[in-house]
Motif scaffolding. Structure first.
Motif, PDB file in Angstrom:
ATOM      1  N   SER A 170       4.598  -0.753 156.310  1.00 44.19           N
ATOM      2  CA  SER A 170       4.090  -1.243 157.785  1.00 44.19           C
ATOM      3  C   SER A 170       3.636  -2.553 157.697  1.00 44.19           C
ATOM      4  CB  SER A 170       2.693  -0.342 157.904  1.00 44.19           C
ATOM      5  OG  SER A 170       2.064  -0.774 159.233  1.00 44.19           O
ATOM      6  N   LYS A 171       4.167  -3.572 158.806  1.00 46.60           N
ATOM      7  CA  LYS A 171       3.717  -4.927 158.959  1.00 46.60           C
ATOM      8  C   LYS A 171       2.273  -4.891 159.737  1.00 46.60           C
ATOM      9  CE  LYS A 171       7.270  -7.023 157.472  1.00 46.60           C
ATOM     10  NZ  LYS A 171       7.405  -8.189 156.378  1.00 46.60           N
ATOM     11  N   MET A 172       2.238  -3.943 160.707  1.00 48.95           N
ATOM     12  CA  MET A 172       0.940  -3.932 161.316  1.00 48.95           C
ATOM     13  C   MET A 172      -0.133  -3.489 160.244  1.00 48.95           C
ATOM     14  SD  MET A 172       1.716  -4.657 164.229  1.00 48.95           S
ATOM     15  CE  MET A 172       3.028  -5.567 163.620  1.00 48.95           C
ATOM     16  N   ARG A 173      -0.137  -2.868 159.388  1.00 52.23           N
ATOM     17  CA  ARG A 173      -1.234  -2.594 158.737  1.00 52.23           C
ATOM     18  C   ARG A 173      -1.170  -3.060 157.490  1.00 52.23           C
ATOM     19  NH1 ARG A 173      -3.861   3.152 160.630  1.00 52.23           N
ATOM     20  NH2 ARG A 173      -3.050   3.006 162.908  1.00 52.23           N
ATOM     21  N   GLY A 174      -0.141  -3.744 157.169  1.00 52.04           N
ATOM     22  CA  GLY A 174       0.118  -4.591 155.652  1.00 52.04           C
ATOM     23  C   GLY A 174       0.275  -3.602 154.624  1.00 52.04           C
ATOM     24  N   ARG A 175       0.872  -2.429 154.641  1.00 53.55           N
ATOM     25  CA  ARG A 175       0.790  -1.643 153.476  1.00 53.55           C
ATOM     26  C   ARG A 175       2.038  -0.784 153.411  1.00 53.55           C
ATOM     27  NH1 ARG A 175      -3.686   2.517 156.159  1.00 53.55           N
ATOM     28  NH2 ARG A 175      -2.101   3.643 157.236  1.00 53.55           N
ATOM     29  N   ILE A 176       2.260  -0.355 152.357  1.00 55.78           N
ATOM     30  CA  ILE A 176       3.473   0.846 151.944  1.00 55.78           C
ATOM     31  C   ILE A 176       2.602   2.142 151.770  1.00 55.78           C
ATOM     32  CG2 ILE A 176       5.086   1.535 150.181  1.00 55.78           C
ATOM     33  CD1 ILE A 176       5.759  -1.628 151.392  1.00 55.78           C
ATOM     34  N   LEU A 194      -2.803  11.672 154.450  1.00 50.71           N
ATOM     35  CA  LEU A 194      -3.906  11.168 153.758  1.00 50.71           C
ATOM     36  C   LEU A 194      -4.254   9.712 154.433  1.00 50.71           C
ATOM     37  CD1 LEU A 194      -2.195  11.645 150.259  1.00 50.71           C
ATOM     38  CD2 LEU A 194      -3.880  13.046 151.042  1.00 50.71           C
ATOM     39  N   TYR A 195      -3.296   9.319 155.295  1.00 49.93           N
ATOM     40  CA  TYR A 195      -3.263   7.951 156.014  1.00 49.93           C
ATOM     41  C   TYR A 195      -4.139   8.139 157.317  1.00 49.93           C
ATOM     42  CZ  TYR A 195      -0.373   6.381 152.323  1.00 49.93           C
ATOM     43  OH  TYR A 195       0.223   6.129 150.909  1.00 49.93           O
ATOM     44  N   PHE A 196      -3.624   9.316 157.750  1.00 49.75           N
ATOM     45  CA  PHE A 196      -3.971   9.037 159.297  1.00 49.75           C
ATOM     46  C   PHE A 196      -4.803  10.324 159.681  1.00 49.75           C
ATOM     47  CE2 PHE A 196       0.159   7.085 158.834  1.00 49.75           C
ATOM     48  CZ  PHE A 196      -0.003   5.798 159.497  1.00 49.75           C
ATOM     49  N   GLY A 197      -5.289  11.218 158.811  1.00 52.99           N
ATOM     50  CA  GLY A 197      -6.254  12.092 158.755  1.00 52.99           C
ATOM     51  C   GLY A 197      -5.573  13.489 159.540  1.00 52.99           C
ATOM     52  N   LYS A 198      -4.363  13.381 159.996  1.00 52.26           N
ATOM     53  CA  LYS A 198      -3.384  14.669 160.408  1.00 52.26           C
ATOM     54  C   LYS A 198      -2.001  14.198 160.148  1.00 52.26           C
ATOM     55  CE  LYS A 198      -2.356  12.234 164.800  1.00 52.26           C
ATOM     56  NZ  LYS A 198      -2.215  12.156 166.113  1.00 52.26           N
ATOM     57  N   PRO A 199      -1.349  15.489 159.885  1.00 48.43           N
ATOM     58  CA  PRO A 199       0.087  15.074 159.399  1.00 48.43           C
ATOM     59  C   PRO A 199       0.852  14.716 160.647  1.00 48.43           C
ATOM     60  CG  PRO A 199      -0.382  17.296 159.630  1.00 48.43           C
ATOM     61  CD  PRO A 199      -1.715  16.722 160.113  1.00 48.43           C
ATOM     62  N   ILE A 200       1.696  13.410 160.504  1.00 46.11           N
ATOM     63  CA  ILE A 200       2.682  12.966 161.526  1.00 46.11           C
ATOM     64  C   ILE A 200       3.868  13.040 160.727  1.00 46.11           C
ATOM     65  CG2 ILE A 200       0.870  11.991 162.704  1.00 46.11           C
ATOM     66  CD1 ILE A 200       2.026   9.186 161.654  1.00 46.11           C
ATOM     67  N   ASP A 201       4.962  13.077 161.817  1.00 44.94           N
ATOM     68  CA  ASP A 201       6.533  12.731 161.026  1.00 44.94           C
ATOM     69  C   ASP A 201       6.829  11.339 161.151  1.00 44.94           C
ATOM     70  OD1 ASP A 201       7.502  12.407 163.767  1.00 44.94           O
ATOM     71  OD2 ASP A 201       8.145  14.492 164.122  1.00 44.94           O
ATOM     72  N   MET A 202       8.054  11.196 160.639  1.00 48.12           N
ATOM     73  CA  MET A 202       8.517   9.643 160.577  1.00 48.12           C
ATOM     74  C   MET A 202       8.777   9.187 161.710  1.00 48.12           C
ATOM     75  SD  MET A 202       8.655   7.234 158.232  1.00 48.12           S
ATOM     76  CE  MET A 202       9.212   7.488 156.532  1.00 48.12           C
ATOM     77  N   GLY A 203       9.319  10.094 162.817  1.00 44.44           N
ATOM     78  CA  GLY A 203       9.384   9.545 164.064  1.00 44.44           C
ATOM     79  C   GLY A 203       8.310   9.054 164.772  1.00 44.44           C
ATOM     80  N   GLU A 204       7.225   9.692 164.386  1.00 37.95           N
ATOM     81  CA  GLU A 204       6.097   9.495 165.024  1.00 37.95           C
ATOM     82  C   GLU A 204       5.082   8.200 164.385  1.00 37.95           C
ATOM     83  OE1 GLU A 204       3.476  12.623 165.812  1.00 37.95           O
ATOM     84  OE2 GLU A 204       2.078  11.451 167.121  1.00 37.95           O
ATOM     85  N   ARG A 205       5.541   8.017 162.935  1.00 36.10           N
ATOM     86  CA  ARG A 205       5.216   6.734 162.387  1.00 36.10           C
ATOM     87  C   ARG A 205       5.668   5.415 162.970  1.00 36.10           C
ATOM     88  NH1 ARG A 205       2.782   3.431 161.604  1.00 36.10           N
ATOM     89  NH2 ARG A 205       1.851   2.457 159.780  1.00 36.10           N
TER      90      ARG A 205
END
Ligand code: AMP
Length: 332
Positions: free
Chosen positions: A192-198, A302-313
């Motif tokens: 993520s360039k927006m959040r600066g993390r892997i 673990l990052y978003f507090g709810k499960p999301i899929d890769m499309g949503e990421r």
């Protein structure tokens, strides 16, 4: 110049080839308020048209993609590349002026098996030994044709005679690799360039015809992929897997500016001493992420507090980039 500079950030469309992971990509894009465009083979158009979250379905062939450039740009489209797009459309994707979500230079880099392995080694990640000729190779070995698709075009050699014989019939370029004994495991990451993390997102294994099929001793192993299965990893493996994901991202950053953007995957065999040996990577979304489509992956929570899929990421990253006028940071 990146065409995204001329885009209205409030009117972004998301486009992809109608195959592979298109359904999860477009469903999530729609949910996040983007217009969605599926580029489809004529024969599959009725299927993709049947879903209301896909706003437009355009007919496409590998030779007609170039001609859609201006139309895509006029719709403020961002293309999400995936495995089928890279395989079937090849260099014509990286020639497009339409912005691509991710690093288009990495797509070109991926085409050469040798430069591919070099990048992994430079990241300090354990890789299988690679041999340049059958005479110097140890066995068992796996031989991979450069143009192999979906596991087709690989073969195994159990002894040196078999290796020499099979290689002597090849007319295409290939590499010979040590065949690592263990279980396959594929790790999905998001840079993520927006959040600066892997982020470590999930893992899968592939379901492959003549290695997973009921063929005891009846056929040679082949690796033709028919689907994917979710994999929950031993938690004790996760720190190392994330470390390898980060090391790989750093190697891409050094070698292929502007570095990794968005989804990618490291493909490994885990040996019985728990050593992880990475034999391949994909610098874009992999089909294995479909195992969490619509459900979300356990690690995403673990990052978003709810499960999301890769499309949503992906949709979330584009949304944040658009809101911050930073679409240039997530596209090339
Ligand atoms: P790929 O299409 O590169 O993901 O590889 C197809 C399959 O080949 C993988 O699922 C692995 O099971 C197997 N494979 C590829 N390279 C190796 C290797 N060096 N050692 C053991 N198995 C491998």
């Amino acid at each position: 110049m990146n065409a995204v500079k001329s885009y209205d950030p409030e009117k972004i469309s998301v486009a992809t080839l109608a195959s592979h992971t298109a359904l999860q990509i477009l469903l999530a894009a729609h949910k996040h308020g983007f217009r969605t465009i599926a580029l489809s083979a004529e024969v599959n158009m009725p299927f993709y048209k049947s879903f209301s979250f896909i706003d437009e379905v355009w007919p496409v062939t590998p030779s007609s993609l170039d001609k859609m450039d201006s139309e895509l740009i006029s719709r403020n489209a961002v293309i999400i590349p995936h495995g089928s797009m890279v395989e079937y459309f090849g260099p014509s994707i990286t020639r497009l002026r339409t912005p691509i979500f991710g690093n288009r230079h990495l797509i070109d880099w991926e085409r050469n098996q040798e430069s591919k392995m070099k990048l992994l080694r430079e990241a300090g990640i354990p890789t299988p030994r690679t041999y340049s000729s059958p005479t110097e190779a140890s066995v068992p070995a796996i031989v991979k044709l450069y143009g192999a698709k979906g596991g087709r075009g690989y073969f195994l050699a159990r002894n040196r005679e078999e290796l020499a014989l099979k290689c002597s019939t090849l007319t295409e370029p290939y590499i010979i690799q040590e065949y690592v004994i263990g279980v396959p495991a594929y790790y999905h990451y998001f840079s993520s360039k927006m959040r600066g993390r892997i982020e470590i997102f999930g893992a899968d294994i592939r379901y492959e015809t003549n290695v997973d099929g009921r063929i005891p001793g009846l056929a040679d192993p082949t690796f033709v992929v028919v689907g994917n299965l979710p994999l929950t990893l031993r938690e004790s493996l996760l720190p190392k897997i994330l470390k390898y994901g980060e090391a790989f991202a750093e190697a891409v950053e050094r070698n292929i500016p502007p570095g990794l953007i968005g989804p990618y995957c490291l493909e490994s065999i885990i040996r019985d001493d728990m050593e992880i040996v990475v034999f391949e990577y994909s610098g874009r979304i992999v089909a294995g992420t479909n195992v969490y489509a619509a459900l979300g992956s356990p690690y995403s929570a673990l990052y978003f507090g709810k499960p999301i899929d890769m499309g949503e990421r992906i949709a979330l990253e584009i949304e944040e980039a658009a809101a911050g006028n930073r679409l240039e940071d997530v596209t090339t």
